[in-house]
Write a protein that holds these residues in place. Structure first.
Motif, PDB file in Angstrom:
ATOM      1  N   ALA A 155      16.702  -2.582   6.879  1.00  0.00           N
ATOM      2  CA  ALA A 155      16.018  -3.084   8.073  1.00  0.00           C
ATOM      3  C   ALA A 155      16.168  -2.117   9.248  1.00  0.00           C
ATOM      4  N   ALA A 156      17.310  -1.450   9.357  1.00  0.00           N
ATOM      5  CA  ALA A 156      17.537  -0.516  10.462  1.00  0.00           C
ATOM      6  C   ALA A 156      16.529   0.632  10.434  1.00  0.00           C
ATOM      7  N   GLU A 157      16.157   1.089   9.254  1.00  0.00           N
ATOM      8  CA  GLU A 157      15.169   2.168   9.138  1.00  0.00           C
ATOM      9  C   GLU A 157      13.781   1.687   9.544  1.00  0.00           C
ATOM     10  N   LEU A 158      13.432   0.481   9.141  1.00  0.00           N
ATOM     11  CA  LEU A 158      12.144  -0.088   9.529  1.00  0.00           C
ATOM     12  C   LEU A 158      12.093  -0.321  11.041  1.00  0.00           C
ATOM     13  N   THR A 159      13.201  -0.740  11.613  1.00  0.00           N
ATOM     14  CA  THR A 159      13.287  -0.929  13.057  1.00  0.00           C
ATOM     15  C   THR A 159      13.134   0.412  13.777  1.00  0.00           C
ATOM     16  N   ARG A 160      13.723   1.461  13.214  1.00  0.00           N
ATOM     17  CA  ARG A 160      13.650   2.797  13.818  1.00  0.00           C
ATOM     18  C   ARG A 160      12.217   3.314  13.897  1.00  0.00           C
ATOM     19  N   ILE A 161      11.419   3.072  12.853  1.00  0.00           N
ATOM     20  CA  ILE A 161      10.047   3.600  12.838  1.00  0.00           C
ATOM     21  C   ILE A 161       9.025   2.654  13.475  1.00  0.00           C
ATOM     22  N   ALA A 162       9.431   1.425  13.785  1.00  0.00           N
ATOM     23  CA  ALA A 162       8.501   0.423  14.330  1.00  0.00           C
ATOM     24  C   ALA A 162       7.698   0.921  15.533  1.00  0.00           C
ATOM     25  N   PRO A 163       8.311   1.623  16.501  1.00  0.00           N
ATOM     26  CA  PRO A 163       7.520   2.083  17.656  1.00  0.00           C
ATOM     27  C   PRO A 163       6.418   3.080  17.295  1.00  0.00           C
ATOM     28  N   ASP A 164       6.551   3.737  16.144  1.00  0.00           N
ATOM     29  CA  ASP A 164       5.567   4.744  15.725  1.00  0.00           C
ATOM     30  C   ASP A 164       4.322   4.150  15.079  1.00  0.00           C
ATOM     31  N   HIS A 165       4.361   2.866  14.723  1.00  0.00           N
ATOM     32  CA  HIS A 165       3.271   2.252  13.968  1.00  0.00           C
ATOM     33  C   HIS A 165       2.794   0.967  14.650  1.00  0.00           C
ATOM     34  N   PRO A 166       1.735   1.069  15.454  1.00  0.00           N
ATOM     35  CA  PRO A 166       1.199  -0.145  16.086  1.00  0.00           C
ATOM     36  C   PRO A 166       0.783  -1.173  15.038  1.00  0.00           C
ATOM     37  N   VAL A 167       1.036  -2.437  15.341  1.00  0.00           N
ATOM     38  CA  VAL A 167       0.655  -3.550  14.474  1.00  0.00           C
ATOM     39  C   VAL A 167      -0.038  -4.574  15.366  1.00  0.00           C
ATOM     40  N   PHE A 168      -1.160  -5.089  14.874  1.00  0.00           N
ATOM     41  CA  PHE A 168      -1.917  -6.105  15.613  1.00  0.00           C
ATOM     42  C   PHE A 168      -2.041  -7.367  14.769  1.00  0.00           C
TER      43      PHE A 168
ATOM     44  N   TRP B 147       0.800  -1.226   0.000  1.00  0.00           N
ATOM     45  CA  TRP B 147       0.000   0.000   0.000  1.00  0.00           C
ATOM     46  C   TRP B 147       0.833   1.277   0.000  1.00  0.00           C
ATOM     47  N   LYS B 148       2.016   1.239  -0.593  1.00  0.00           N
ATOM     48  CA  LYS B 148       2.898   2.401  -0.594  1.00  0.00           C
ATOM     49  C   LYS B 148       2.211   3.651  -1.133  1.00  0.00           C
ATOM     50  N   MET B 149       1.477   3.509  -2.234  1.00  0.00           N
ATOM     51  CA  MET B 149       0.854   4.667  -2.842  1.00  0.00           C
ATOM     52  C   MET B 149      -0.158   5.329  -1.914  1.00  0.00           C
ATOM     53  N   GLU B 150      -0.842   4.513  -1.142  1.00  0.00           N
ATOM     54  CA  GLU B 150      -1.890   5.033  -0.257  1.00  0.00           C
ATOM     55  C   GLU B 150      -1.341   5.551   1.069  1.00  0.00           C
ATOM     56  N   VAL B 151      -0.336   4.896   1.623  1.00  0.00           N
ATOM     57  CA  VAL B 151       0.097   5.215   2.984  1.00  0.00           C
ATOM     58  C   VAL B 151       1.553   5.657   3.104  1.00  0.00           C
ATOM     59  N   GLY B 152       2.302   5.631   2.028  1.00  0.00           N
ATOM     60  CA  GLY B 152       3.734   5.919   2.081  1.00  0.00           C
ATOM     61  C   GLY B 152       4.089   7.237   2.749  1.00  0.00           C
ATOM     62  N   ALA B 153       3.246   8.245   2.592  1.00  0.00           N
ATOM     63  CA  ALA B 153       3.530   9.565   3.150  1.00  0.00           C
ATOM     64  C   ALA B 153       3.581   9.567   4.678  1.00  0.00           C
ATOM     65  N   PHE B 154       2.990   8.570   5.316  1.00  0.00           N
ATOM     66  CA  PHE B 154       2.936   8.540   6.776  1.00  0.00           C
ATOM     67  C   PHE B 154       4.148   7.867   7.405  1.00  0.00           C
ATOM     68  N   PHE B 155       5.086   7.427   6.570  1.00  0.00           N
ATOM     69  CA  PHE B 155       6.256   6.704   7.070  1.00  0.00           C
ATOM     70  C   PHE B 155       7.544   7.508   6.932  1.00  0.00           C
ATOM     71  N   ASP B 156       7.419   8.814   6.757  1.00  0.00           N
ATOM     72  CA  ASP B 156       8.558   9.743   6.758  1.00  0.00           C
ATOM     73  C   ASP B 156       9.742   9.297   5.911  1.00  0.00           C
ATOM     74  N   GLY B 157       9.475   8.918   4.681  1.00  0.00           N
ATOM     75  CA  GLY B 157      10.540   8.573   3.751  1.00  0.00           C
ATOM     76  C   GLY B 157      11.004   7.128   3.816  1.00  0.00           C
ATOM     77  N   VAL B 158      10.535   6.367   4.757  1.00  0.00           N
ATOM     78  CA  VAL B 158      10.881   4.948   4.845  1.00  0.00           C
ATOM     79  C   VAL B 158       9.964   4.199   3.891  1.00  0.00           C
ATOM     80  N   SER B 159      10.554   3.297   3.103  1.00  0.00           N
ATOM     81  CA  SER B 159       9.776   2.546   2.114  1.00  0.00           C
ATOM     82  C   SER B 159      10.045   1.054   2.250  1.00  0.00           C
ATOM     83  N   ALA B 160       9.404   0.286   1.403  1.00  0.00           N
ATOM     84  CA  ALA B 160       9.606  -1.165   1.399  1.00  0.00           C
ATOM     85  C   ALA B 160      11.044  -1.523   1.040  1.00  0.00           C
ATOM     86  N   ASP B 161      11.729  -0.616   0.370  1.00  0.00           N
ATOM     87  CA  ASP B 161      13.117  -0.856  -0.046  1.00  0.00           C
ATOM     88  C   ASP B 161      14.147  -0.354   0.967  1.00  0.00           C
ATOM     89  N   SER B 162      13.694   0.246   2.040  1.00  0.00           N
ATOM     90  CA  SER B 162      14.611   0.794   3.048  1.00  0.00           C
ATOM     91  C   SER B 162      15.327  -0.326   3.796  1.00  0.00           C
TER      92      SER B 162
END
Length: 149
Positions: free
Chosen positions: A130-143, A113-128
């Motif tokens: 792992a360290a960047e995804l780990t950095r933003i993990a606390p900002d995005h709850p997952v259930f 869903w990059k096109m729909e939600v990408g703007a909410f991840f402050d420049g982090v993308s599916a291609d970023s």
């Protein structure tokens, strides 16, 4: 520590969310969309919002692209809810995923869903990395959601 929240703009609330919700209530899924129904933690009233459930491997997840929003607080209190599509209702239980397990889920979510939600991840993308995804993990709850047997 400040809690990450990205409030939707007028166009999103008044046009996009309403359109997706209207279609989904009529049984038309927009790229897998559903209506999340979860009881309010204070009012006990059912609250509804459009969501994009993610199927990954053998699990299904709800990702809060906008951060620690109202539905995430309600989900923690309720421990589950319902996913609606038209007249179909799928009750589920929810368990919050620890930050350390989120990076690959976030990567898959961004890929889908990059096109729909990408703007909410402050420049982090599916291609970023792992360290960047780990950095933003606390900002995005997952259930992780499971349906009762």
């Amino acid at each position: 520590m400040t809690t990450y929240v990205r409030k939707p703009g007028w166009f999103t609330v008044q046009v996009l969310n309403r359109t997706v919700a209207w279609l989904t209530r009529r049984g038309v899924s927009v790229w897998g969309s559903r209506i999340l129904a979860v009881r309010g933690r204070k009012s006990g009233q059912w609250r509804r919002t459009p969501v994009n459930p993610l199927r990954l491997d053998n699990g299904e997840y709800l990702v809060a692209a906008r951060g620690h929003v109202q539905w995430t607080h309600n989900m923690r209190a309720a421990g589950g809810g319902e996913l609606l599509l038209g007249r179909r209702s799928q009750p589920f239980h929810a368990v919050e995923v620890p930050d350390g397990e989120k990076p690959e889920i976030l990567r898959a979510y961004l890929k889908r869903w990059k096109m729909e939600v990408g703007a909410f991840f402050d420049g982090v993308s599916a291609d970023s990395p792992a360290a960047e995804l780990t950095r933003i993990a606390p900002d995005h709850p997952v259930f992780r959601i499971t349906t009762p047997k």
